[in-house]
Design an enzyme around this catalytic site. Structure first.
Site, mmCIF file in Angstrom:
data_model
loop_
_atom_site.group_PDB
_atom_site.id
_atom_site.type_symbol
_atom_site.label_atom_id
_atom_site.label_comp_id
_atom_site.label_asym_id
_atom_site.label_seq_id
_atom_site.Cartn_x
_atom_site.Cartn_y
_atom_site.Cartn_z
ATOM 1 N N GLY A 107 -2.442 -20.371 -3.980
ATOM 2 C CA GLY A 107 -2.953 -21.585 -3.822
ATOM 3 C C GLY A 107 -1.830 -22.251 -3.762
ATOM 4 N N VAL A 165 -4.514 -15.528 -15.140
ATOM 5 C CA VAL A 165 -3.232 -15.202 -16.914
ATOM 6 C C VAL A 165 -3.353 -16.069 -17.773
ATOM 7 C CG1 VAL A 165 -2.873 -13.147 -16.107
ATOM 8 C CG2 VAL A 165 -1.506 -15.204 -15.789
ATOM 9 N N ARG A 221 6.877 0.695 3.853
ATOM 10 C CA ARG A 221 5.458 0.675 3.737
ATOM 11 C C ARG A 221 4.206 0.338 3.368
ATOM 12 N NH1 ARG A 221 0.871 2.340 8.541
ATOM 13 N NH2 ARG A 221 0.381 0.053 9.155
ATOM 14 N N LEU A 222 3.818 -1.164 3.042
ATOM 15 C CA LEU A 222 2.928 -1.402 2.386
ATOM 16 C C LEU A 222 1.867 -2.098 3.804
ATOM 17 C CD1 LEU A 222 1.603 -1.664 -0.463
ATOM 18 C CD2 LEU A 222 1.752 -4.275 -0.315
ATOM 19 N N SER A 223 0.883 -0.721 3.261
ATOM 20 C CA SER A 223 0.163 -1.236 5.252
ATOM 21 C C SER A 223 -1.207 -2.368 4.902
ATOM 22 C CB SER A 223 -0.480 0.219 5.251
ATOM 23 O OG SER A 223 -1.250 1.096 4.364
ATOM 24 N N CYS A 228 6.323 -5.938 2.629
ATOM 25 C CA CYS A 228 7.597 -4.032 3.525
ATOM 26 C C CYS A 228 8.478 -4.524 2.664
ATOM 27 C CB CYS A 228 6.697 -4.109 4.429
ATOM 28 S SG CYS A 228 4.832 -3.289 5.041
ATOM 29 N N ASN A 267 8.142 -7.566 8.396
ATOM 30 C CA ASN A 267 8.046 -7.167 7.261
ATOM 31 C C ASN A 267 7.071 -9.440 6.969
ATOM 32 O OD1 ASN A 267 6.800 -7.965 4.045
ATOM 33 N ND2 ASN A 267 8.841 -8.934 3.701
ATOM 34 N N GLY A 268 5.711 -9.039 7.051
ATOM 35 C CA GLY A 268 5.027 -9.930 6.972
ATOM 36 C C GLY A 268 3.732 -9.290 7.444
ATOM 37 N N GLU A 269 2.533 -10.789 7.768
ATOM 38 C CA GLU A 269 1.558 -10.479 8.571
ATOM 39 C C GLU A 269 1.614 -11.594 10.059
ATOM 40 O OE1 GLU A 269 0.021 -7.924 8.138
ATOM 41 O OE2 GLU A 269 0.650 -7.663 5.423
#
Length: 614
Positions: A360, A286, A49-51, A2, A74-76
């Site tokens: 990773g 990629v 917000r990115l939910s 977010c 912002n974060g988790e």
């Protein structure tokens, strides 16, 4: 993922709260799912917000039920379910199932002590309406960014510096100290940023702000503490079992979401391990069209063996060069790591299928994965030959006008670790940096001034040279390069990257591993590889090269030589750098007389960044 922004006071907001809305719009890419604002006479908060949790009710800024606190985050918080249950026992009630609300209740219950209980990645700010005080914190490893500064006697803060550009009292001025350090490290290594007066809240720190006063406090320290009880085959087996258990547990926590996640897969050890133990349906890879600069085939082979779909893209040279200026804008500060562009393209591709991905990052710093750690074994003779003699040999070899195999080795061996190692790349020496900058920008800043505090800490803790290198990289390179590009490139694509290796419990295991099980004659990241082998379908892995990029080759081609030469001839470049020195670097590289690709690229990325912001 977010984005938030804000400032104290309210002298610049009109009836429509135009300023805070413009600041939030600058980081709209970080959160296309929603926006929110809180404004009163004391503070203005903006959010995009990115939910991922409680998609309907987890909006921000979030106010506590009693109105005492407001939060932007912002974060988790991956252990929020357990924390929520713990708080419920203590009498807390909840209106949502979002981790954001858990953070508010944690602060109500524990104050700053909440940080010791969190497991996740975060940057957040809580405003105490009763005290008129701000409490802000950044996660343990620096996965999520937090910028701040005082302008017009008010505190500004944001997830990205570009939000500050909309604040009327913000003064946009280039910081020569940041430029000087960047030329040596290839990333913004100081707590100061490239914008004078703007700072980064360091990892594992919290900040309090009240009545114009800022105080910073470290709440956690990432220290290695090798446990020598692990010996022989049984000791290694115990370590491998601990690694495998804690990595699987961390991956389980990092897959918590109300939306679909995937993995990034290079075919190397770290991403292969994460992919092999995760429960995802899709992986993303990629590569580049130049031969030897793609790992797509090995990634597809692993994905097929695990029954996971692999979606890949070969980046063309034209696409790569066409994205550079936009990427430097999203970085906020210049970053000269060519791999950032590959990361941007894999995020962009993956965002069409999933909302986030496990990666990773962090394994090399925690478990001893970089090849230069292994080169310490090549310096074994330094214990036999006195440093005085090695210095003489190194200086003599350095003056030779031609290159030969082992020349860099002899030069390196002539210096103690603290003088020769500043991180993954040492682009410009202090002397060369002073020579290439115009006098007013040639700040007398030594790379040793930056690295010395970390070496002093490592020496006090009795670390060997390999662990010293890991400690330095963990606190500088990983934060300033690896995690910066992960956050900024993913956010540019409205996408979230999650890093299971950078978990406090994983670090606790990694920190206890003796050096001989991290790096030995058989290679780097030895114990981690033994754990990964348990999960890889063919019992094999390979050294990941990141996103290998053929910059050295491109800069010898007429087309790209001309592009950079034209950039170096712009007026503002001549005001900052000695142009004749730049052209000399470019010409010597093109002719094949020397490999100056790193130096050239570092300056060119700064030029593109400067054009975007100044």
């Amino acid at each position: 993922m977010c984005g938030f922004c804000g400032f104290t006071g309210n002298e610049y907001n009109d009836d429509d709260n135009t300023i805070i809305r413009k600041m939030a719009e600058r980081v709209a890419h970080r959160g296309p799912d929603g926006e929110g604002y809180y404004v009163d006479g004391d503070i203005s908060l903006g959010f995009r917000r990115l939910s991922f949790f409680d998609l309907k009710r987890g909006a921000q800024p979030m106010r506590s039920s009693d109105g005492a606190y407001s939060l932007v985050f912002n974060g988790e918080i991956y252990n929020f379910i357990e924390l929520r249950a713990e708080l419920a026992v203590k009498g807390h009630t909840f209106e949502t199932t979002a981790d954001t609300e858990v953070l508010l209740h944690m602060y109500e219950e524990y104050g700053e002590g909440m940080l010791d209980r969190l497991r996740g990645m975060f940057a957040f700010l809580i405003y105490d309406h009763t005290k008129g005080e701000i409490f802000a914190a950044r996660d343990f490893f620096g996965i999520k960014p937090f910028y701040y500064g005082i302008f017009g006697e008010q505190l500004l803060f944001a997830s990205e510096i570009k939000s500050f550009l909309e604040y009327p009292a913000f003064v946009k001025e280039l910081n020569p100290r940041a430029l000087s350090a960047y030329l040596s490290f290839q990333y913004s290594v100081l707590d100061e940023t490239f914008f004078t007066g703007v700072y980064k809240l360091p990892p594992a720190h919290f900040m309090r702000y009240r009545e114009g006063e800022i105080t910073l406090t470290r709440y956690w320290q990432a220290c290695f503490n090798p446990d020598e009880k692990y010996k022989g085959k049984r000791g290694l087996t115990d370590i491998v079992e601990q690694i495998d258990a804690v990595v699987k547990e961390s991956v389980g926590y990092h897959q918590r979401a109300d939306v679909e996640l995937g993995t990034f897969l290079s075919g190397g050890w770290d991403s292969s391990y994460i992919t092999a133990v995760s429960k995802v349906d899709k992986s993303f890879s990629v590569g580049f069209e130049h031969e030897g600069f793609s790992e797509i085939d090995s990634a597809k082979a692993l994905a097929k063996a695990k029954g996971i779909e692999n979606i890949s893209k070969t980046i063309t040279t034209e696409e790569y060069w066409g994205a550079l200026k936009n990427i430097q804008y999203h970085m906020d500060e210049p970053l000269a790591d060519p791999a950032a562009i590959g990361l941007y393209f894999v995020c962009k591709m993956a965002s069409e299928y999933v909302k986030g991905a496990l990666t990773g990052e962090g394994a090399d710093e925690l478990f001893g994965g970089y090849e230069h750690y292994h080169r310490m074994y090549s310096l074994g003779f330094t214990k036999i030959i006195p440093l005085t003699l090695r210095r003489l040999i190194g200086k003599w070899v350095g003056k030779l006008p031609f290159s030969f195999r082992g020349k860099r080795f002899l030069q390196s061996a002539g210096k103690p670790l603290e003088e020769r190692y500043i991180g993954n790349f040492h682009t410009f020496s202090d002397k060369d940096r002073a020579d290439i900058l115009q006098p007013e920008f040639a700040v007398p800043l030594s790379t040793g001034d930056i690295t010395r505090p970390y070496y002093d800490q490592a020496r006090e803790m009795g670390y060997d040279d390999i662990t010293k290198m890991q400690y330095l990289d963990l606190h500088l390179w990983m934060v300033g390069d690896i995690l910066l590009k992960a956050d900024k490139m993913s956010s540019a694509c409205s996408f979230e990257i999650r890093v299971p290796f950078l978990d406090r419990e994983v670090f606790s295991v990694a920190a206890s591993i003796p050096t001989r099980y991290r790096v030995n004659r058989k290679g780097t990241k030895y114990a981690l590889r033994q754990a990964a082998l348990r999960c890889l379908p063919d019992g094999k892995g390979k050294q990941r090269r990141g996103f290998p990029v053929p910059t050295r080759i491109w800069l010898r081609e007429d087309k790209y030589y001309a592009i950079i030469k034209e950039a170096f001839e712009r007026d503002f470049v001549g005001r900052i750098f000695r142009r004749d020195r730049l052209i000399q670097l470019l010409d010597r590289h093109k002719s094949g007389k020397a490999d100056h690709s790193r130096m050239i690229w570092t300056i060119y990325m700064f030029v593109l960044w400067y054009e975007s912001f100044f």
